[in-house]
Design a protein around this motif. Structure first.
Motif, PDB file in Angstrom:
ATOM      1  N   ALA A 148      -7.088   1.934   4.638  1.00 34.82           N
ATOM      2  CA  ALA A 148      -8.312   1.310   5.098  1.00 34.82           C
ATOM      3  C   ALA A 148      -9.460   0.860   4.079  1.00 34.82           C
ATOM      4  CB  ALA A 148      -9.221   2.613   5.973  1.00 34.82           C
ATOM      5  N   SER A 149      -9.668  -0.226   4.100  1.00 37.39           N
ATOM      6  CA  SER A 149     -10.691  -0.850   2.990  1.00 37.39           C
ATOM      7  C   SER A 149     -11.988  -1.376   3.669  1.00 37.39           C
ATOM      8  CB  SER A 149      -9.934  -2.182   2.352  1.00 37.39           C
ATOM      9  OG  SER A 149      -8.626  -1.855   2.104  1.00 37.39           O
ATOM     10  N   PRO A 150     -13.265  -0.814   3.360  1.00 40.26           N
ATOM     11  CA  PRO A 150     -14.528  -1.288   3.672  1.00 40.26           C
ATOM     12  C   PRO A 150     -14.723  -2.617   3.874  1.00 40.26           C
ATOM     13  CG  PRO A 150     -14.481  -0.045   1.713  1.00 40.26           C
ATOM     14  CD  PRO A 150     -13.167   0.115   1.883  1.00 40.26           C
ATOM     15  N   LYS A 151     -15.088  -3.235   4.850  1.00 42.06           N
ATOM     16  CA  LYS A 151     -15.581  -4.822   4.682  1.00 42.06           C
ATOM     17  C   LYS A 151     -16.799  -5.173   3.758  1.00 42.06           C
ATOM     18  CE  LYS A 151     -13.035  -5.645   9.002  1.00 42.06           C
ATOM     19  NZ  LYS A 151     -13.398  -6.276  10.544  1.00 42.06           N
ATOM     20  N   GLN A 152     -17.657  -4.137   3.888  1.00 44.56           N
ATOM     21  CA  GLN A 152     -18.571  -4.206   3.015  1.00 44.56           C
ATOM     22  C   GLN A 152     -18.476  -3.550   1.673  1.00 44.56           C
ATOM     23  OE1 GLN A 152     -22.566  -2.768   4.760  1.00 44.56           O
ATOM     24  NE2 GLN A 152     -22.365  -4.147   6.439  1.00 44.56           N
ATOM     25  N   LYS A 153     -18.717  -4.561   0.663  1.00 45.63           N
ATOM     26  CA  LYS A 153     -18.082  -4.040  -0.850  1.00 45.63           C
ATOM     27  C   LYS A 153     -19.067  -3.410  -1.572  1.00 45.63           C
ATOM     28  CE  LYS A 153     -13.965  -5.418   0.199  1.00 45.63           C
ATOM     29  NZ  LYS A 153     -12.771  -4.455   0.526  1.00 45.63           N
ATOM     30  N   SER A 154     -20.483  -3.167  -0.957  1.00 43.54           N
ATOM     31  CA  SER A 154     -21.541  -2.788  -1.576  1.00 43.54           C
ATOM     32  C   SER A 154     -21.589  -1.277  -2.162  1.00 43.54           C
ATOM     33  CB  SER A 154     -22.706  -3.234  -1.219  1.00 43.54           C
ATOM     34  OG  SER A 154     -22.938  -2.662   0.197  1.00 43.54           O
ATOM     35  N   GLY A 155     -20.793  -0.597  -1.394  1.00 44.85           N
ATOM     36  CA  GLY A 155     -20.851   0.908  -1.541  1.00 44.85           C
ATOM     37  C   GLY A 155     -19.956   1.437  -2.668  1.00 44.85           C
ATOM     38  N   GLN A 156     -19.816   2.876  -2.796  1.00 44.40           N
ATOM     39  CA  GLN A 156     -18.935   3.299  -3.648  1.00 44.40           C
ATOM     40  C   GLN A 156     -17.292   3.314  -3.399  1.00 44.40           C
ATOM     41  OE1 GLN A 156     -20.495   7.204  -4.983  1.00 44.40           O
ATOM     42  NE2 GLN A 156     -22.239   6.358  -5.856  1.00 44.40           N
ATOM     43  N   LEU A 157     -17.286   3.229  -2.374  1.00 48.02           N
ATOM     44  CA  LEU A 157     -15.459   3.554  -1.701  1.00 48.02           C
ATOM     45  C   LEU A 157     -14.912   2.142  -1.989  1.00 48.02           C
ATOM     46  CD1 LEU A 157     -13.500   5.410  -0.349  1.00 48.02           C
ATOM     47  CD2 LEU A 157     -14.403   4.159   2.027  1.00 48.02           C
ATOM     48  N   LYS A 158     -13.832   2.124  -2.696  1.00 47.86           N
ATOM     49  CA  LYS A 158     -13.069   1.029  -2.933  1.00 47.86           C
ATOM     50  C   LYS A 158     -11.977   0.984  -1.709  1.00 47.86           C
ATOM     51  CE  LYS A 158      -9.780  -1.250  -6.083  1.00 47.86           C
ATOM     52  NZ  LYS A 158      -9.102  -1.136  -7.396  1.00 47.86           N
ATOM     53  N   GLU A 159     -11.368   2.128  -1.438  1.00 48.51           N
ATOM     54  CA  GLU A 159     -10.076   2.249  -0.477  1.00 48.51           C
ATOM     55  C   GLU A 159      -9.955   3.691  -0.237  1.00 48.51           C
ATOM     56  OE1 GLU A 159      -7.149  -0.214  -2.068  1.00 48.51           O
ATOM     57  OE2 GLU A 159      -6.107   1.541  -2.787  1.00 48.51           O
ATOM     58  N   VAL A 160      -9.115   3.940   1.244  1.00 48.32           N
ATOM     59  CA  VAL A 160      -8.780   5.155   1.336  1.00 48.32           C
ATOM     60  C   VAL A 160      -7.721   4.970   2.313  1.00 48.32           C
ATOM     61  CG1 VAL A 160     -10.456   4.981   3.471  1.00 48.32           C
ATOM     62  CG2 VAL A 160      -9.440   7.314   2.776  1.00 48.32           C
ATOM     63  N   ARG A 161      -6.719   5.889   2.000  1.00 48.28           N
ATOM     64  CA  ARG A 161      -5.485   5.820   2.655  1.00 48.28           C
ATOM     65  C   ARG A 161      -5.440   7.284   3.394  1.00 48.28           C
ATOM     66  NH1 ARG A 161      -4.259   3.080  -1.922  1.00 48.28           N
ATOM     67  NH2 ARG A 161      -2.877   1.394  -1.713  1.00 48.28           N
ATOM     68  N   ILE A 162      -4.985   6.997   4.616  1.00 49.62           N
ATOM     69  CA  ILE A 162      -4.866   8.240   5.862  1.00 49.62           C
ATOM     70  C   ILE A 162      -3.353   8.432   6.020  1.00 49.62           C
ATOM     71  CG2 ILE A 162      -6.000   9.233   7.945  1.00 49.62           C
ATOM     72  CD1 ILE A 162      -7.253   5.943   7.340  1.00 49.62           C
ATOM     73  N   GLY A 163      -3.144   9.742   5.801  1.00 50.63           N
ATOM     74  CA  GLY A 163      -1.603  10.070   6.177  1.00 50.63           C
ATOM     75  C   GLY A 163      -1.553  11.166   7.203  1.00 50.63           C
ATOM     76  N   PHE A 164      -0.564  10.646   8.026  1.00 49.35           N
ATOM     77  CA  PHE A 164      -0.455  11.538   9.305  1.00 49.35           C
ATOM     78  C   PHE A 164       1.173  12.083   9.102  1.00 49.35           C
ATOM     79  CE2 PHE A 164      -3.539   8.596  10.613  1.00 49.35           C
ATOM     80  CZ  PHE A 164      -4.207   9.386  11.205  1.00 49.35           C
ATOM     81  N   THR A 165       1.410  13.340   9.840  1.00 51.46           N
ATOM     82  CA  THR A 165       2.501  13.985   9.957  1.00 51.46           C
ATOM     83  C   THR A 165       3.324  13.270  11.047  1.00 51.46           C
ATOM     84  OG1 THR A 165       1.913  15.523  11.360  1.00 51.46           O
ATOM     85  CG2 THR A 165       1.446  16.287   9.353  1.00 51.46           C
ATOM     86  N   PRO A 166       4.640  13.519  10.884  1.00 55.86           N
ATOM     87  CA  PRO A 166       5.684  12.834  11.974  1.00 55.86           C
ATOM     88  C   PRO A 166       4.944  13.084  13.468  1.00 55.86           C
ATOM     89  CG  PRO A 166       6.920  13.530  10.349  1.00 55.86           C
ATOM     90  CD  PRO A 166       5.671  14.198  10.157  1.00 55.86           C
ATOM     91  N   GLU A 167       4.362  14.407  13.481  1.00 57.71           N
ATOM     92  CA  GLU A 167       3.641  14.622  14.735  1.00 57.71           C
ATOM     93  C   GLU A 167       2.434  13.978  15.138  1.00 57.71           C
ATOM     94  OE1 GLU A 167       6.667  17.192  13.190  1.00 57.71           O
ATOM     95  OE2 GLU A 167       4.784  17.051  12.483  1.00 57.71           O
ATOM     96  N   GLY A 168       1.926  13.231  14.304  1.00 56.45           N
ATOM     97  CA  GLY A 168       0.725  12.593  14.671  1.00 56.45           C
ATOM     98  C   GLY A 168      -0.466  13.480  14.078  1.00 56.45           C
ATOM     99  N   GLN A 169      -0.396  14.222  13.418  1.00 58.82           N
ATOM    100  CA  GLN A 169      -1.561  15.234  12.776  1.00 58.82           C
ATOM    101  C   GLN A 169      -1.981  14.691  11.688  1.00 58.82           C
ATOM    102  OE1 GLN A 169      -3.106  17.161  14.858  1.00 58.82           O
ATOM    103  NE2 GLN A 169      -1.744  17.368  16.430  1.00 58.82           N
ATOM    104  N   LEU A 170      -3.427  14.998  11.258  1.00 58.02           N
ATOM    105  CA  LEU A 170      -4.076  14.435  10.121  1.00 58.02           C
ATOM    106  C   LEU A 170      -3.469  15.205   8.987  1.00 58.02           C
ATOM    107  CD1 LEU A 170      -6.081  12.950   8.549  1.00 58.02           C
ATOM    108  CD2 LEU A 170      -7.643  14.781   8.952  1.00 58.02           C
ATOM    109  N   GLY A 171      -2.501  14.616   7.863  1.00 57.92           N
ATOM    110  CA  GLY A 171      -1.982  15.388   6.931  1.00 57.92           C
ATOM    111  C   GLY A 171      -2.734  15.403   5.594  1.00 57.92           C
ATOM    112  N   ALA A 172      -3.471  14.169   5.257  1.00 54.59           N
ATOM    113  CA  ALA A 172      -4.142  13.904   3.954  1.00 54.59           C
ATOM    114  C   ALA A 172      -4.998  12.428   3.974  1.00 54.59           C
ATOM    115  CB  ALA A 172      -3.020  13.816   2.975  1.00 54.59           C
ATOM    116  N   LEU A 173      -5.977  12.577   2.956  1.00 49.15           N
ATOM    117  CA  LEU A 173      -6.571  11.214   2.691  1.00 49.15           C
ATOM    118  C   LEU A 173      -6.481  11.340   1.214  1.00 49.15           C
ATOM    119  CD1 LEU A 173     -10.139  12.419   4.517  1.00 49.15           C
ATOM    120  CD2 LEU A 173      -8.432  10.528   5.138  1.00 49.15           C
ATOM    121  N   ASP A 174      -6.400   9.962   0.880  1.00 51.94           N
ATOM    122  CA  ASP A 174      -6.302   9.684  -0.517  1.00 51.94           C
ATOM    123  C   ASP A 174      -7.288   8.467  -1.037  1.00 51.94           C
ATOM    124  OD1 ASP A 174      -5.653   8.790  -3.166  1.00 51.94           O
ATOM    125  OD2 ASP A 174      -3.197   8.662  -2.681  1.00 51.94           O
ATOM    126  N   ILE A 175      -8.430   8.961  -1.681  1.00 54.09           N
ATOM    127  CA  ILE A 175      -9.652   8.032  -1.773  1.00 54.09           C
ATOM    128  C   ILE A 175      -9.608   7.468  -3.099  1.00 54.09           C
ATOM    129  CG2 ILE A 175     -12.058   7.874  -1.668  1.00 54.09           C
ATOM    130  CD1 ILE A 175     -11.758  10.707   0.558  1.00 54.09           C
TER     131      ILE A 175
END
Length: 211
Positions: free
Chosen positions: A145-172
């Motif tokens: 996920a890459s923010p469309k507005q580039k003015s903030g501190q966030l560059k990008e975030v990756r969201i990881g899900f388990t094979p069962e579809g549950q939230l597993g991790a965030l990589d920011i």
């Protein structure tokens, strides 16, 4: 929101990952309205000249309820609390006995917290983020996920899900090159959580800073 959120992944077919990553995110947003989990967060800052990069590890508990309510309770190595009730975000530093209070609309924007709690569906999320599936790794399916507005501190975030579809991790990764990886364990999903879980009252004697 530096303290807020982050990740991991698995080796596998890119064609499978490109289907599963976005599908898992869409299903998570549609079917999971509230939940709680334990987390471990590793924050690595860019190496300074002549020095190695340093990583700080913390852990605690995470709760959320759509739309817009969440709580990060950092327990180790220092106690900190981040609470959002849908209108206001509070950051409480126990060591300093200090509270920072901000309007939630200003505090979140294109942040990982917005991905997890604010948007109610994939189309709403696409208004603020560019989304693309990533190759699977480390047992998780990933979405970038890459923010469309580039003015903030966030560059990008990756969201990881388990094979069962549950939230597993965030990589920011932020615009300063700092990387924060948050891994979730024991996620319990449910229809709702008590409203009191997202209520915050400043401790007696705490300094309250409004931004």
């Amino acid at each position: 929101m530096k303290r807020l959120l982050t990740a991991i992944l698995i080796a596998g077919s890119a064609s499978v990952a490109m289907a599963d990553g976005l599908q898992s995110l869409e299903a998570f947003m549609k079917n999971v309205q509230a939940g709680k989990a334990d987390f471990t967060q590793s924050v690595t800052s860019p190496a300074k000249a002549g020095q190695e990069a340093r990583t700080k590890v913390s852990s605690g508990t995470f709760e959320f309820q759509r739309p817009g309510k969440f709580k990060f309770n950092y327990l180790k190595p220092f106690e900190q609390l981040i609470v959002a009730d849908g209108k206001t975000v509070w950051l409480y530093d126990a060591d300093l006995n200090q509270v920072t209070e901000r309007a939630q609309a200003q505090a979140l924007g294109g942040t990982p917290a917005a991905i997890l709690t604010s948007a109610t569906n994939l189309q709403a999320l696409k208004a603020d983020f560019g989304l693309s599936s990533q190759p699977a790794r480390d047992g998780l399916e990933w979405v970038l996920a890459s923010p469309k507005q580039k003015s903030g501190q966030l560059k990008e975030v990756r969201i990881g899900f388990t094979p069962e579809g549950q939230l597993g991790a965030l990589d920011i990764e932020d615009s300063f090159g700092q990387r924060s990886v948050m891994q979730f364990k024991g996620l319990q999903t449910q229809a709702s959580l008590p409203a009191s879980n997202f209520h915050f009252t400043a401790p007696k004697g705490a300094d309250v800073l409004k931004q």
